[in-house]
Enzyme design. Sequence first.
Site, PDB file in Angstrom:
ATOM      1  N   HIS A  15       0.918  -1.149   0.145  1.00  0.00           N
ATOM      2  CA  HIS A  15       0.010  -0.316  -0.245  1.00  0.00           C
ATOM      3  C   HIS A  15       1.244   1.368   0.213  1.00  0.00           C
ATOM      4  O   HIS A  15       1.813   1.080   0.449  1.00  0.00           O
ATOM      5  CB  HIS A  15      -1.139  -0.266   0.890  1.00  0.00           C
ATOM      6  CG  HIS A  15      -0.058   0.537   2.717  1.00  0.00           C
ATOM      7  ND1 HIS A  15      -1.301   0.420   3.723  1.00  0.00           N
ATOM      8  CD2 HIS A  15       0.863   0.190   2.803  1.00  0.00           C
ATOM      9  CE1 HIS A  15      -0.268   0.585   4.842  1.00  0.00           C
ATOM     10  NE2 HIS A  15       1.132   0.761   4.239  1.00  0.00           N
ATOM     11  N   CYS A  34       5.768   5.158   5.132  1.00  0.00           N
ATOM     12  CA  CYS A  34       3.955   4.715   4.803  1.00  0.00           C
ATOM     13  C   CYS A  34       3.244   5.206   2.935  1.00  0.00           C
ATOM     14  O   CYS A  34       2.878   5.050   2.548  1.00  0.00           O
ATOM     15  CB  CYS A  34       3.140   4.283   6.016  1.00  0.00           C
ATOM     16  SG  CYS A  34       3.216   3.094   6.509  1.00  0.00           S
ATOM     17  N   HIS A  40       5.035  -0.285  -0.321  1.00  0.00           N
ATOM     18  CA  HIS A  40       5.267  -1.159   0.270  1.00  0.00           C
ATOM     19  C   HIS A  40       4.676  -2.039   0.965  1.00  0.00           C
ATOM     20  O   HIS A  40       3.604  -1.362   1.150  1.00  0.00           O
ATOM     21  CB  HIS A  40       6.401  -0.054   1.608  1.00  0.00           C
ATOM     22  CG  HIS A  40       5.378  -0.279   2.971  1.00  0.00           C
ATOM     23  ND1 HIS A  40       4.836   1.070   1.807  1.00  0.00           N
ATOM     24  CD2 HIS A  40       4.661   0.390   3.484  1.00  0.00           C
ATOM     25  CE1 HIS A  40       3.527   2.049   2.785  1.00  0.00           C
ATOM     26  NE2 HIS A  40       4.039   0.751   4.126  1.00  0.00           N
ATOM     27  N   HIS A  42       3.215  -5.096   4.037  1.00  0.00           N
ATOM     28  CA  HIS A  42       3.176  -5.263   4.861  1.00  0.00           C
ATOM     29  C   HIS A  42       2.473  -7.078   5.379  1.00  0.00           C
ATOM     30  O   HIS A  42       1.664  -7.358   4.544  1.00  0.00           O
ATOM     31  CB  HIS A  42       1.760  -4.823   5.820  1.00  0.00           C
ATOM     32  CG  HIS A  42       1.959  -3.564   6.481  1.00  0.00           C
ATOM     33  ND1 HIS A  42       3.057  -2.758   7.462  1.00  0.00           N
ATOM     34  CD2 HIS A  42       2.574  -2.062   5.891  1.00  0.00           C
ATOM     35  CE1 HIS A  42       3.284  -1.192   7.204  1.00  0.00           C
ATOM     36  NE2 HIS A  42       2.919  -1.327   5.969  1.00  0.00           N
ATOM     37  N   ASP A  80      -5.302 -10.382  -0.702  1.00  0.00           N
ATOM     38  CA  ASP A  80      -4.107 -11.185  -0.417  1.00  0.00           C
ATOM     39  C   ASP A  80      -3.465 -10.880  -1.670  1.00  0.00           C
ATOM     40  O   ASP A  80      -3.518 -11.658  -2.521  1.00  0.00           O
ATOM     41  CB  ASP A  80      -4.061 -12.385  -0.393  1.00  0.00           C
ATOM     42  CG  ASP A  80      -2.283 -13.353   0.159  1.00  0.00           C
ATOM     43  OD1 ASP A  80      -1.784 -12.384   0.708  1.00  0.00           O
ATOM     44  OD2 ASP A  80      -2.370 -14.570   0.056  1.00  0.00           O
ATOM     45  N   HIS A  81      -1.639 -10.664  -1.936  1.00  0.00           N
ATOM     46  CA  HIS A  81      -0.925  -9.870  -2.836  1.00  0.00           C
ATOM     47  C   HIS A  81      -1.062  -8.987  -3.548  1.00  0.00           C
ATOM     48  O   HIS A  81      -1.251  -9.274  -4.639  1.00  0.00           O
ATOM     49  CB  HIS A  81      -0.654 -11.554  -3.668  1.00  0.00           C
ATOM     50  CG  HIS A  81       0.411 -12.841  -2.603  1.00  0.00           C
ATOM     51  ND1 HIS A  81       0.229 -13.245  -1.860  1.00  0.00           N
ATOM     52  CD2 HIS A  81       1.622 -12.982  -2.762  1.00  0.00           C
ATOM     53  CE1 HIS A  81       1.159 -13.768  -0.747  1.00  0.00           C
ATOM     54  NE2 HIS A  81       2.613 -13.581  -1.713  1.00  0.00           N
ATOM     55  N   GLU A 125      -0.886  -4.677  12.200  1.00  0.00           N
ATOM     56  CA  GLU A 125      -0.442  -3.944  10.149  1.00  0.00           C
ATOM     57  C   GLU A 125       0.660  -4.513  10.986  1.00  0.00           C
ATOM     58  O   GLU A 125       1.509  -4.912   9.541  1.00  0.00           O
ATOM     59  CB  GLU A 125      -0.652  -2.354  10.134  1.00  0.00           C
ATOM     60  CG  GLU A 125       0.035  -2.261   9.225  1.00  0.00           C
ATOM     61  CD  GLU A 125      -0.700  -0.977   8.326  1.00  0.00           C
ATOM     62  OE1 GLU A 125      -0.963  -0.894   7.942  1.00  0.00           O
ATOM     63  OE2 GLU A 125       0.091   0.348   8.847  1.00  0.00           O
TER      64      GLU A 125
HETATM   65 NI    NI Z   1       2.363   0.938   5.308  1.00  0.00          NI
END
Ligand code: NI
Length: 136
Positions: A15, A34, A40, A42, A80-81, A125
Amino acid sequence: MKVKVSRKEHFNAAHRLYNPEWSDDQNAKVFGKCSNPNYHGHNYEVIVSVTGEPDPRTGYVFDMKLLSDLIRENVLSKLDHKNLNLDTEFFKNLNPTAENIAVVIWRILRQKIDSDLELKITLYETERNFVEYPAS
Ligand code: NI
C-alpha cells in the site's frame, strides 16, 4: 451465555498512504515511510471474532470451518498479494490505513454472517500496531 469465537488468518499486501489533496511533502510529513511513492508491503494478521449464543443443537456459536471459508473466499481472495491502492476497488478513493482496511473487512463479512451475531475485526499491520473495529 454469549461466547466469542475467533479465527486468525493472514495476508500480504502493498500500500501507499496518501492524501491526494496534499503535496508529496505534506504526505511524507504525515504518513512517513508509509507514503513512499513506490509502495511497500505489510504482513497483515486479521482476527475475525464472532460473538453470540452457542447453538443448542451444535454447541457452536459459528462453525469455524465455515468462518475460515468465508474469510478466504471473500476477504483473502480480494486482498492477499494485492496492491491495495491499485488492485482493489475498496481503496480507489479510500486511504488504505489499517483502520480503513479493518472497516472494509468488517463490511464484507457483515453481509455474510447472521445479524444476531456480533462481528469484530482485529487487524495487525505490524507485530506492535493493531486496530479493532468496531471499537467496543
Ligand atoms: Ni505501511
